[in-house]
Design a protein around this motif. Structure first.
Motif, PDB file in Angstrom:
ATOM      1  N   GLU A  28     -25.236 -76.208 -12.500  1.00 44.58           N
ATOM      2  CA  GLU A  28     -25.076 -77.237 -11.468  1.00 44.58           C
ATOM      3  C   GLU A  28     -25.411 -78.620 -12.022  1.00 44.58           C
ATOM      4  OE1 GLU A  28     -26.627 -74.300 -10.897  1.00 44.58           O
ATOM      5  OE2 GLU A  28     -24.972 -73.467  -9.736  1.00 44.58           O
ATOM      6  N   GLU A  29     -26.420 -78.707 -12.879  1.00 49.21           N
ATOM      7  CA  GLU A  29     -26.766 -79.991 -13.496  1.00 49.21           C
ATOM      8  C   GLU A  29     -25.638 -80.465 -14.404  1.00 49.21           C
ATOM      9  OE1 GLU A  29     -30.683 -80.342 -15.320  1.00 49.21           O
ATOM     10  OE2 GLU A  29     -31.341 -78.696 -14.034  1.00 49.21           O
ATOM     11  N   VAL A  30     -25.052 -79.548 -15.156  1.00 44.16           N
ATOM     12  CA  VAL A  30     -23.947 -79.904 -16.040  1.00 44.16           C
ATOM     13  C   VAL A  30     -22.767 -80.420 -15.220  1.00 44.16           C
ATOM     14  CG1 VAL A  30     -22.251 -78.977 -17.660  1.00 44.16           C
ATOM     15  CG2 VAL A  30     -24.638 -78.327 -17.872  1.00 44.16           C
ATOM     16  N   LEU A  31     -22.463 -79.756 -14.113  1.00 46.85           N
ATOM     17  CA  LEU A  31     -21.366 -80.218 -13.255  1.00 46.85           C
ATOM     18  C   LEU A  31     -21.660 -81.603 -12.683  1.00 46.85           C
ATOM     19  CD1 LEU A  31     -20.542 -76.919 -11.351  1.00 46.85           C
ATOM     20  CD2 LEU A  31     -19.093 -78.083 -13.005  1.00 46.85           C
ATOM     21  N   ARG A  32     -22.898 -81.827 -12.294  1.00 43.84           N
ATOM     22  CA  ARG A  32     -23.269 -83.127 -11.740  1.00 43.84           C
ATOM     23  C   ARG A  32     -23.227 -84.216 -12.812  1.00 43.84           C
ATOM     24  NH1 ARG A  32     -27.698 -81.578  -9.330  1.00 43.84           N
ATOM     25  NH2 ARG A  32     -29.017 -82.104 -11.068  1.00 43.84           N
ATOM     26  N   LEU A  33     -23.711 -83.917 -14.015  1.00 45.19           N
ATOM     27  CA  LEU A  33     -23.700 -84.906 -15.094  1.00 45.19           C
ATOM     28  C   LEU A  33     -22.287 -85.254 -15.538  1.00 45.19           C
ATOM     29  CD1 LEU A  33     -26.634 -83.611 -17.326  1.00 45.19           C
ATOM     30  CD2 LEU A  33     -26.598 -85.686 -15.947  1.00 45.19           C
ATOM     31  N   THR A  34     -21.408 -84.285 -15.527  1.00 46.70           N
ATOM     32  CA  THR A  34     -20.026 -84.534 -15.939  1.00 46.70           C
ATOM     33  C   THR A  34     -19.167 -85.069 -14.805  1.00 46.70           C
ATOM     34  OG1 THR A  34     -19.431 -82.239 -15.485  1.00 46.70           O
ATOM     35  CG2 THR A  34     -20.112 -82.774 -17.733  1.00 46.70           C
ATOM     36  N   ASP A  35     -19.730 -85.117 -13.616  1.00 47.81           N
ATOM     37  CA  ASP A  35     -19.046 -85.626 -12.429  1.00 47.81           C
ATOM     38  C   ASP A  35     -17.736 -84.868 -12.174  1.00 47.81           C
ATOM     39  OD1 ASP A  35     -18.927 -87.220 -10.178  1.00 47.81           O
ATOM     40  OD2 ASP A  35     -17.696 -88.741 -11.183  1.00 47.81           O
ATOM     41  N   THR A  36     -17.819 -83.538 -12.264  1.00 44.38           N
ATOM     42  CA  THR A  36     -16.669 -82.685 -12.001  1.00 44.38           C
ATOM     43  C   THR A  36     -17.073 -81.591 -11.031  1.00 44.38           C
ATOM     44  OG1 THR A  36     -17.196 -81.259 -13.872  1.00 44.38           O
ATOM     45  CG2 THR A  36     -15.646 -83.035 -14.276  1.00 44.38           C
ATOM     46  N   ASP A  37     -16.090 -80.847 -10.592  1.00 44.10           N
ATOM     47  CA  ASP A  37     -16.370 -79.679  -9.770  1.00 44.10           C
ATOM     48  C   ASP A  37     -15.601 -78.504 -10.363  1.00 44.10           C
ATOM     49  OD1 ASP A  37     -13.883 -80.623  -9.140  1.00 44.10           O
ATOM     50  OD2 ASP A  37     -13.991 -80.074  -7.038  1.00 44.10           O
ATOM     51  N   ARG A  38     -15.878 -77.333  -9.871  1.00 45.49           N
ATOM     52  CA  ARG A  38     -15.226 -76.127 -10.381  1.00 45.49           C
ATOM     53  C   ARG A  38     -13.790 -76.097  -9.865  1.00 45.49           C
ATOM     54  NH1 ARG A  38     -19.015 -72.462 -12.405  1.00 45.49           N
ATOM     55  NH2 ARG A  38     -21.135 -72.907 -11.795  1.00 45.49           N
ATOM     56  N   SER A  39     -12.851 -76.141 -10.781  1.00 45.40           N
ATOM     57  CA  SER A  39     -11.453 -76.172 -10.369  1.00 45.40           C
ATOM     58  C   SER A  39     -10.598 -75.132 -11.079  1.00 45.40           C
ATOM     59  CB  SER A  39     -10.872 -77.565 -10.617  1.00 45.40           C
ATOM     60  OG  SER A  39     -10.959 -77.872 -11.989  1.00 45.40           O
ATOM     61  N   LEU A  40     -11.125 -74.474 -12.096  1.00 47.29           N
ATOM     62  CA  LEU A  40     -10.339 -73.518 -12.866  1.00 47.29           C
ATOM     63  C   LEU A  40      -9.897 -72.339 -12.013  1.00 47.29           C
ATOM     64  CD1 LEU A  40      -9.259 -72.734 -15.659  1.00 47.29           C
ATOM     65  CD2 LEU A  40     -11.411 -71.542 -16.053  1.00 47.29           C
ATOM     66  N   LEU A  41     -10.797 -71.789 -11.215  1.00 51.28           N
ATOM     67  CA  LEU A  41     -10.470 -70.631 -10.388  1.00 51.28           C
ATOM     68  C   LEU A  41      -9.425 -70.976  -9.327  1.00 51.28           C
ATOM     69  CD1 LEU A  41     -11.287 -67.714 -10.285  1.00 51.28           C
ATOM     70  CD2 LEU A  41     -13.070 -68.292  -8.677  1.00 51.28           C
ATOM     71  N   ARG A  42      -9.545 -72.159  -8.724  1.00 48.13           N
ATOM     72  CA  ARG A  42      -8.551 -72.594  -7.743  1.00 48.13           C
ATOM     73  C   ARG A  42      -7.176 -72.763  -8.381  1.00 48.13           C
ATOM     74  NH1 ARG A  42     -12.374 -75.933  -5.376  1.00 48.13           N
ATOM     75  NH2 ARG A  42     -12.928 -75.096  -3.362  1.00 48.13           N
ATOM     76  N   LEU A  43      -7.157 -73.353  -9.561  1.00 53.83           N
ATOM     77  CA  LEU A  43      -5.894 -73.567 -10.262  1.00 53.83           C
ATOM     78  C   LEU A  43      -5.237 -72.233 -10.611  1.00 53.83           C
ATOM     79  CD1 LEU A  43      -3.981 -75.628 -11.631  1.00 53.83           C
ATOM     80  CD2 LEU A  43      -5.341 -75.302 -13.690  1.00 53.83           C
ATOM     81  N   LEU A  44      -6.022 -71.273 -11.067  1.00 51.20           N
ATOM     82  CA  LEU A  44      -5.481 -69.958 -11.391  1.00 51.20           C
ATOM     83  C   LEU A  44      -4.935 -69.260 -10.154  1.00 51.20           C
ATOM     84  CD1 LEU A  44      -8.030 -68.619 -13.993  1.00 51.20           C
ATOM     85  CD2 LEU A  44      -5.654 -69.203 -14.371  1.00 51.20           C
ATOM     86  N   ARG A  45      -5.670 -69.326  -9.056  1.00 52.19           N
ATOM     87  CA  ARG A  45      -5.199 -68.704  -7.816  1.00 52.19           C
ATOM     88  C   ARG A  45      -3.894 -69.320  -7.350  1.00 52.19           C
ATOM     89  NH1 ARG A  45     -10.629 -68.006  -4.174  1.00 52.19           N
ATOM     90  NH2 ARG A  45     -11.460 -66.246  -5.336  1.00 52.19           N
ATOM     91  N   LYS A  46      -3.811 -70.650  -7.415  1.00 55.52           N
ATOM     92  CA  LYS A  46      -2.599 -71.347  -6.981  1.00 55.52           C
ATOM     93  C   LYS A  46      -1.410 -70.913  -7.827  1.00 55.52           C
ATOM     94  CE  LYS A  46      -0.641 -75.879  -6.314  1.00 55.52           C
ATOM     95  NZ  LYS A  46      -0.224 -76.909  -7.213  1.00 55.52           N
TER      96      LYS A  46
END
Length: 134
Positions: A28-46
């Motif tokens: 969670e800290e890494v996601l906050r520091l990089t200013d991103t969110d989890r998007s790989l799983l959504r992209l794969l599902r789509k």
């Protein structure tokens, strides 16, 4: 498999932004520091859903494979996760459940299928369900 995808996504972010493993930062800290969110799983599902709709609207060998049954005996041990089972698992919600036959029928109407894709991809991911497939 979903848990592995979430893990590899944060691993990639750590490598891209050169965050050391010894820094003891949580995902969670890494996601906050990089200013991103989890998007790989959504992209794969789509992409899986778009591909499934494309295959199901055309008469082809792939469509026959999705609809067909295989003769013979099942293999020993835990059965492998099928494409249709994984697809129906993330399409269905507790409030709305579609059978596999309903999913096949819904792909025939392209606009309805696109709206279902948007619905599934905008739904918040439940990370508590990211456990090995049972």
């Amino acid at each position: 498999m979903e848990k592995r995808l979430l893990t590899v996504e944060t691993r990639f972010l750590r490598r891209i932004f050169r965050t050391s493993w010894t820094a003891k930062k949580t995902n969670e800290e890494v996601l906050r520091l990089t200013d991103t969110d989890r998007s790989l799983l959504r992209l794969l599902r789509k992409r899986q859903m778009e591909f499934f709709g494309h295959i199901n609207r055309h008469d082809s060998l792939e469509k026959l494979m999705l609809h067909g049954k295989v003769e013979g005996r099942r293999a020993r041990g835990r059965q492998r996760q099928t494409f249709m089972n994984s697809l129906s698992r993330f399409i269905n919600t507790p409030s709305k459940s579609l059978s596999k036959l309903d999913i096949f029928r819904q792909t025939e109407d392209r606009e309805a299928w696109k709206s279902l894709i948007v619905d599934v991809c905008t739904r918040p991911l439940d990370y508590s369900k990211t456990r090995p497939d049972t």
